[in-house]
Design an enzyme around this catalytic site. Structure first.
Site, PDB file in Angstrom:
ATOM      1  N   ARG A  80       0.853  -1.192   0.000  1.00 46.49           N
ATOM      2  CA  ARG A  80       0.000   0.000   0.000  1.00 46.49           C
ATOM      3  C   ARG A  80       0.887   1.240   0.000  1.00 46.49           C
ATOM      4  O   ARG A  80       1.898   1.300   0.706  1.00 46.49           O
ATOM      5  CB  ARG A  80      -0.918   0.034   1.226  1.00 46.49           C
ATOM      6  CG  ARG A  80      -2.077  -0.955   1.177  1.00 46.49           C
ATOM      7  CD  ARG A  80      -3.109  -0.562   0.126  1.00 46.49           C
ATOM      8  NE  ARG A  80      -4.265  -1.432   0.125  1.00 46.49           N
ATOM      9  CZ  ARG A  80      -4.363  -2.559  -0.570  1.00 46.49           C
ATOM     10  NH1 ARG A  80      -3.343  -2.970  -1.297  1.00 46.49           N
ATOM     11  NH2 ARG A  80      -5.478  -3.274  -0.541  1.00 46.49           N
ATOM     12  N   GLU A 102      -4.772   6.329  -8.648  1.00 43.65           N
ATOM     13  CA  GLU A 102      -4.517   5.511  -9.827  1.00 43.65           C
ATOM     14  C   GLU A 102      -5.356   6.029 -10.997  1.00 43.65           C
ATOM     15  O   GLU A 102      -6.584   5.969 -10.939  1.00 43.65           O
ATOM     16  CB  GLU A 102      -4.865   4.053  -9.531  1.00 43.65           C
ATOM     17  CG  GLU A 102      -3.991   3.446  -8.448  1.00 43.65           C
ATOM     18  CD  GLU A 102      -4.265   1.967  -8.213  1.00 43.65           C
ATOM     19  OE1 GLU A 102      -5.155   1.397  -8.895  1.00 43.65           O
ATOM     20  OE2 GLU A 102      -3.591   1.370  -7.383  1.00 43.65           O
ATOM     21  N   HIS A 119       0.380  -0.841 -10.566  1.00 40.97           N
ATOM     22  CA  HIS A 119      -0.417  -1.760  -9.751  1.00 40.97           C
ATOM     23  C   HIS A 119      -0.697  -3.057 -10.507  1.00 40.97           C
ATOM     24  O   HIS A 119      -1.850  -3.441 -10.734  1.00 40.97           O
ATOM     25  CB  HIS A 119      -1.730  -1.105  -9.314  1.00 40.97           C
ATOM     26  CG  HIS A 119      -2.293  -1.723  -8.055  1.00 40.97           C
ATOM     27  ND1 HIS A 119      -3.224  -1.086  -7.270  1.00 40.97           N
ATOM     28  CD2 HIS A 119      -2.067  -2.921  -7.457  1.00 40.97           C
ATOM     29  CE1 HIS A 119      -3.542  -1.863  -6.237  1.00 40.97           C
ATOM     30  NE2 HIS A 119      -2.852  -2.981  -6.341  1.00 40.97           N
TER      31      HIS A 119
END
Length: 312
Positions: free
Chosen positions: A237, A266, A284
């Site tokens: 994270r 994002e 990610h």
């Protein structure tokens, strides 16, 4: 007046643009599938628009707020195709009786492999040397081997354990910190649990695989406690690290490099850390492998059907 078919929203980016065969089980069970934001995270406003008509939510990593939940009185279950739930207002789901399901372990191998890949890429300066060669410049940078070095693994759950085993397989010594260490996990090789201060002081590289807390785990004090030249990897994270402390440490060479797969937003907005020459970033993709997507999608669908078909 006809019966309204119950709807399930599907928002993970790995599913919302191209779909997945496992989703057919939801349609066969009598649910309409809604793809409100193909290939991207839905916005807060979009959630307020589509969720009121849904009984199920196959969700990605987007925040799910109290306001959004209040506007969806028919919602019975949120099923994540991953393990993180820190983006969901769990107090609000509990109050409203909305089940929250995860797919523990489904993407563990993919994330573990990416963490090690980022470490190797950083220690061998692969991204920057690839970029300079493609720019027609021959610039060799001396790298470091991992064999014989010490890897610190913070968080020894399903992902962290796989990282431990890969590190040991590469000839590393591995030290792990976990708030609740499992004494049954004792892999062959130079492995032991330790305290967080000792892990930071002893490790040549540190990789994060733990849930976030109220404040960054890797802040200025933690960086100061690290072995000089340590390499940091974060596939867990973004809130686990203080980015200002990371930038300062890179400037002072306290950290030799930083690699991250996770971001506050994002996609992230342009920033100094993102463009730093000794930082490797990926969008990610830890769990974005064929195998992880397959496992996580099937598990998320099974969780949805189990909750929705269980009498209340």
């Amino acid at each position: 007046m006809g019966t309204v078919t119950p709807r399930i929203a599907v928002t993970p980016r790995s599913l919302s643009e191209r779909g997945h065969p496992a989703l057919a089980a939801l349609e066969e069970a009598g649910y309409d599938l809604l793809f409100p934001a193909p290939g991207r995270q839905p916005t807060h406003e979009e959630q307020l628009s589509f969720l009121p008509s849904c009984v199920g939510y196959l969700a990605g990593t987007e925040p799910i707020s109290r306001e959004v939940l209040a506007g969806a009185p028919g919602l019975k279950v949120i099923s994540r195709n991953g393990v993180g739930v820190d983006s969901i207002d769990l107090a609000a789901t509990a109050e409203r009786g909305v089940a929250v399901e995860t797919t523990a372990g489904a993407n563990a191998q993919g994330v573990a492999e990416l963490a090690i890949a980022l470490l190797l890429a950083g220690l061998r300066h692969i991204p920057v040397q690839d970029a300079t060669l493609k720019a027609d410049r021959w610039e060799r940078i001396e790298g470091r081997e991992v064999a014989g070095r010490t890897l610190g693994v913070v968080g020894c759950g399903q992902i962290g354990r796989r990282v431990v085993q890969i590190g040991l397989g590469l000839g590393m010594s591995v030290r792990a910190f976990d708030a609740l260490p499992d004494p049954q996990f004792a892999p062959a090789g130079d492995f032991s649990y330790t305290t967080m201060p000792e892990l930071l002081a002893q490790s040549d590289a540190v990789t994060l695989h733990c849930p976030p807390g109220e404040r960054p785990l890797i802040d200025k004090e933690a960086v100061a406690a690290m072995r000089a030249g340590c390499y940091l990897v974060n596939t867990a994270r973004s809130s686990l690290v203080d980015e200002d402390a990371i930038l300062e440490a890179l400037g002072e060479a306290r950290l030799s490099g930083y690699a991250t797969d996770v971001h506050h937003r994002e996609p992230p907005e342009p920033n100094e850390l993102l463009h730093h020459p000794r930082v490797i970033t990926t969008p990610h993709v830890g769990g974005y492998t064929m195998e992880s997507v397959e496992r996580a999608t099937r598990a998320a669908v099974e969780n949805l059907l189990r909750v929705l078909t269980t009498p209340s």
